[in-house]
Scaffold this active site. Structure first.
Site, PDB file in Angstrom:
ATOM      1  N   SER A  20      59.976 102.226  53.238  1.00 49.46           N
ATOM      2  CA  SER A  20      58.516 102.889  53.613  1.00 49.46           C
ATOM      3  C   SER A  20      58.616 101.807  54.866  1.00 49.46           C
ATOM      4  CB  SER A  20      57.537 102.301  52.577  1.00 49.46           C
ATOM      5  OG  SER A  20      56.882 100.930  52.982  1.00 49.46           O
ATOM      6  N   LYS A  21      57.545 102.580  55.737  1.00 49.53           N
ATOM      7  CA  LYS A  21      57.119 101.810  57.124  1.00 49.53           C
ATOM      8  C   LYS A  21      56.637 100.684  56.916  1.00 49.53           C
ATOM      9  CE  LYS A  21      55.033 105.660  59.086  1.00 49.53           C
ATOM     10  NZ  LYS A  21      54.899 106.851  60.088  1.00 49.53           N
ATOM     11  N   ARG A  22      55.618 100.552  55.833  1.00 48.36           N
ATOM     12  CA  ARG A  22      54.598  99.269  55.767  1.00 48.36           C
ATOM     13  C   ARG A  22      55.618  98.198  55.299  1.00 48.36           C
ATOM     14  NH1 ARG A  22      50.619  99.750  57.735  1.00 48.36           N
ATOM     15  NH2 ARG A  22      49.360 101.818  57.812  1.00 48.36           N
TER      16      ARG A  22
END
Ligand code: GLU
Length: 454
Positions: A228-230
């Site tokens: 995930s990007k986060r």
């Protein structure tokens, strides 16, 4: 073959892997590798992401033969396709609001077909939906996953045009693949559920033989959660900035779903071109493991002749150092101080000066609150020194430190490890958002730990 990223974020390692597999296939088969920027989502697109996509692809050496094409410049094609769909009755106008659809949500997933037979005129403010067949199946052969069939009754009447007249992703995607004569759609598994819609549209538009599909396995982090990007470090350019070699990065991306056989892990690009087989891509999710990437990179570093190592390290250092070195000219007394005031940019983590840290914490009661507020403000601003300046003022005011000089103290310590150094906002701009946020949260954890233990 094509890579069709949306410029809504940084060039992701998953996009890098997909681009590489398309590129390899094109190079093996004397095919054409097309770069298409899928910028139909006007709210989320950012021009700097388009730049970033091209920069990262060039850095990796994934040269494209055609493009970049921009969907935002191809509206006429999508409008012509929509007209044909309207003329054949394949789409209908719909004026349901998202709330109404949600309230009625029945047995069919998603949209319930409320407007199907209402005969609404396709006027402004109404979206267009595809009339999916009630019976039958949509089936395709996927090179990675075998035959996939979906009951048409399970496919909702999906949108092809928004109520403001903009084309939706699926329409632009299909029209462009046909227009660009794409023979192979090699993309992430997250698009499998779009493929049945794709095929229904393809058929309704009368496009002839469909492309070959290959859906590549999803990437997971080492905790087996979807990348995930986060949560995870996924931007290719972050790895470049940390000093990974592009050839090592490509090698590692090649191992995400494919393997050259045996326990071989070091495969050059030429070897990949010779040995890669789309048919051999595994369907099971692939783990993106930073430590593995690191060990592949280390192998490449070791294999460099010393002279080349010096040249490449020098180029890397210079690219980072040139913008920052002049900023400390006013403060440094020796050349070595120029270095110690700027080394925070090169290190994975800053070296925290314990004297500076203790003094900063003692003199700033809002130390933790400031770090917290700054992180919140920094996470969604444009990453420029001006915006950082404003955001820091705002964060300071929020926690009761209206003096900018004071508000900067915890941030400077967190990021550079010292209380004196180059101008803060320029420094943060050069360091980049991800590394800044990581350092703020490390410092927050440290100050909380220290205050907890008394
Ligand atoms: N624009 C899509 C994305 O960024 C890719 C679509 C495709 O490869 O067909 O996920």
């Amino acid at each position: 073959m094509r890579i069709a990223p949306s410029p809504t974020g940084y060039f992701h390692v998953g996009t890098g892997r997909t681009a590489l597999f398309n590129w390899l296939y094109a190079r093996q088969n004397a095919g054409t590798f097309v770069l298409r920027i899928e910028d139909t989502d006007t709210l989320r697109n950012r021009p700097e992401h388009t730049e970033g996509i091209m920069r990262a692809m060039r850095w990796l050496g994934l040269d494209w033969d055609e493009g970049p094409y921009f969907q935002s410049q191809r509206g006429d094609l999508y409008a012509a396709a929509t007209d044909r769909l309207l003329a054949s009755g394949s789409v209908y106008a719909c004026d349901c609001t998202a709330e109404q659809i949600k309230e009625r949500a029945g047995q069919k997933p998603g949209y319930d077909g409320f407007c199907r037979d209402r005969g609404l005129e396709p006027s402004a403010g109404r979206m267009l939906r595809f009339r999916t067949p009630d019976v039958g199946q949509t089936t395709f052969d996927d090179l990675v996953r075998g035959t996939i069939s979906v009951d048409n009754a399970q496919i909702e009447d999906f949108g092809v045009r928004k109520s403001n007249g903009d084309p939706l992703f699926i329409l632009a995607n299909v029209v462009d693949d046909a227009d660009m004569a794409i023979t192979h759609v090699i993309r992430g598994e997250d698009h499998i559920s779009n493929t049945s819609k794709y095929l229904l549209l393809w058929e309704a538009l009368g496009y002839g033989p469909v492309p070959v599909f290959a859906h590549l396995p999803l990437l997971f982090n080492d905790a087996r959660k979807k990348l995930s990007k986060r949560r995870d470090k996924v931007a290719v350019e972050d790895y470049r900035d940390e000093g990974y070699l592009p050839e090592a990065m490509l090698n590692y991306l090649g191992l995400l779903g494919w393997s050259p056989g045996g326990d071989r892990e070091i495969v050059s690009l030429d070897e990949m071109i010779a040995e890669f087989r789309l048919e051999d891509v595994r369907s099971a999710g692939a783990i993106f493991d930073e430590r593995k990437l690191q060990s592949v990179n280390a192998e490449y570093l070791r294999a460099l002749p010393a002279r080349q190592l010096v040249e490449r390290a020098q180029a890397w250092i210079q690219a980072r150092w040139e913008p920052i070195a002049p900023l400390v000219q006013e403060r440094a007394r020796t050349l070595s101080e120029v270095f110690t005031m700027t080394d925070f940019l090169f290190r994975p983590e800053p070296v925290i000066d314990s004297g500076d840290w203790e003094k900063g914490v003692r003199k700033t009661p809002q130390f933790a609150a400031l770090l917290d507020a700054a992180s919140a403000h920094y996470s969604d601003i444009d990453w420029t020194s001006e915006a950082l300046h404003e955001a820091t003022v705002a964060a300071g005011e929020e926690v009761g430190v209206p003096q900018l000089g004071k508000a900067q103290v915890p941030i400077r310590l967190a990021v550079t490890g010292r209380s004196v150094g180059p101008p803060l906002f320029e420094s943060l701009e050069l360091l980049g958002r991800d590394r800044t946020l990581a350092r703020l949260s490390a410092a927050l954890a440290r100050v909380q730990r220290e205050s907890g233990s008394g």
